[in-house]
Design a protein around this motif. Sequence first.
Motif, PDB file in Angstrom:
ATOM      1  N   TYR A 189       3.452  -2.747  -4.570  1.00  0.00           N
ATOM      2  CA  TYR A 189       2.862  -2.568  -3.246  1.00  0.00           C
ATOM      3  C   TYR A 189       3.668  -3.413  -2.264  1.00  0.00           C
ATOM      4  CZ  TYR A 189      -1.006  -0.006  -5.195  1.00  0.00           C
ATOM      5  OH  TYR A 189      -1.763   0.951  -5.827  1.00  0.00           O
ATOM      6  N   ARG A 190       4.601  -2.775  -1.577  1.00  0.00           N
ATOM      7  CA  ARG A 190       5.500  -3.496  -0.680  1.00  0.00           C
ATOM      8  C   ARG A 190       4.775  -4.070   0.527  1.00  0.00           C
ATOM      9  NH1 ARG A 190      10.516   0.128   0.564  1.00  0.00           N
ATOM     10  NH2 ARG A 190       8.856   1.355   1.423  1.00  0.00           N
ATOM     11  N   GLU A 191       3.721  -3.404   0.988  1.00  0.00           N
ATOM     12  CA  GLU A 191       3.009  -3.905   2.166  1.00  0.00           C
ATOM     13  C   GLU A 191       2.326  -5.248   1.881  1.00  0.00           C
ATOM     14  OE1 GLU A 191       0.568  -0.775   0.044  1.00  0.00           O
ATOM     15  OE2 GLU A 191       2.580  -0.906   0.831  1.00  0.00           O
ATOM     16  N   ILE A 192       1.919  -5.481   0.649  1.00  0.00           N
ATOM     17  CA  ILE A 192       1.349  -6.780   0.285  1.00  0.00           C
ATOM     18  C   ILE A 192       2.477  -7.789   0.093  1.00  0.00           C
ATOM     19  CG2 ILE A 192       0.005  -8.020  -1.457  1.00  0.00           C
ATOM     20  CD1 ILE A 192      -1.508  -5.393  -1.954  1.00  0.00           C
ATOM     21  N   SER A 193       3.583  -7.353  -0.477  1.00  0.00           N
ATOM     22  CA  SER A 193       4.733  -8.236  -0.689  1.00  0.00           C
ATOM     23  C   SER A 193       5.276  -8.778   0.618  1.00  0.00           C
ATOM     24  CB  SER A 193       5.839  -7.495  -1.433  1.00  0.00           C
ATOM     25  OG  SER A 193       5.372  -7.015  -2.669  1.00  0.00           O
ATOM     26  N   LEU A 225       3.764  -9.935   3.015  1.00  0.00           N
ATOM     27  CA  LEU A 225       2.991 -11.091   3.469  1.00  0.00           C
ATOM     28  C   LEU A 225       3.445 -12.394   2.820  1.00  0.00           C
ATOM     29  CD1 LEU A 225      -0.541  -9.439   3.298  1.00  0.00           C
ATOM     30  CD2 LEU A 225       0.925  -9.717   5.317  1.00  0.00           C
ATOM     31  N   GLU A 244       8.529  -8.286  -5.606  1.00  0.00           N
ATOM     32  CA  GLU A 244       7.487  -7.474  -4.982  1.00  0.00           C
ATOM     33  C   GLU A 244       6.161  -7.701  -5.698  1.00  0.00           C
ATOM     34  OE1 GLU A 244       8.061  -5.862  -2.304  1.00  0.00           O
ATOM     35  OE2 GLU A 244      10.190  -5.428  -2.272  1.00  0.00           O
ATOM     36  N   PHE A 245       5.069  -7.356  -5.033  1.00  0.00           N
ATOM     37  CA  PHE A 245       3.721  -7.475  -5.592  1.00  0.00           C
ATOM     38  C   PHE A 245       3.466  -6.284  -6.516  1.00  0.00           C
ATOM     39  CE2 PHE A 245      -0.843  -6.759  -5.508  1.00  0.00           C
ATOM     40  CZ  PHE A 245      -1.332  -8.032  -5.755  1.00  0.00           C
TER      41      PHE A 245
END
Length: 163
Positions: free
Chosen positions: A96-100, A102, A108-109
């Motif tokens: 999940y790049r959008e969480i990563s 942050l 990456e997450f």
Amino acid sequence: MTLVIGDMNANTGKSRAGVEAILGPWTNPAERNTPGNALIDLCLAHDLVITNTFYRHKACHRDSFRGHSDSSKPKLLDYVLISRRFRTSVRDTRVYREISALVDSDHEFVMSKLQLRLKANRHRRDASPRLDVQALDRSRDIRQDYTTALRESLQTRKPEPHL
């Protein structure tokens, strides 16, 4: 259930020969390296599967390591392992790049979605019978019978030796 999650620095490679139960069809395209062999050996020894490789995703949702420079290629280095018995409980594993975004990291997450189907333990072994202690308040006869039985039990009981 055994769940192992982490940065393994392992390339599992494309070849699934002999380890189809451990590696899914969407494996790491890089050549298998020494940590990759060690990861597969760990899975074989402990009956684990590599969940990242069982779900088809675009490379950006599969590769968990970006590297320190812009020239390094993204790789799958972070893995989620689970007991083979619970393999069907895993619904998905992906990046999940959008969480990563942050967190300031070159990794990456990675997240797995689990859906556990647990069975209730319906058979209680060696379970003592349930006592209706409220019956002692409701009935004088029951209370008197209980008190007599308890007194007799305590009188016939032999004391345990002190260790």
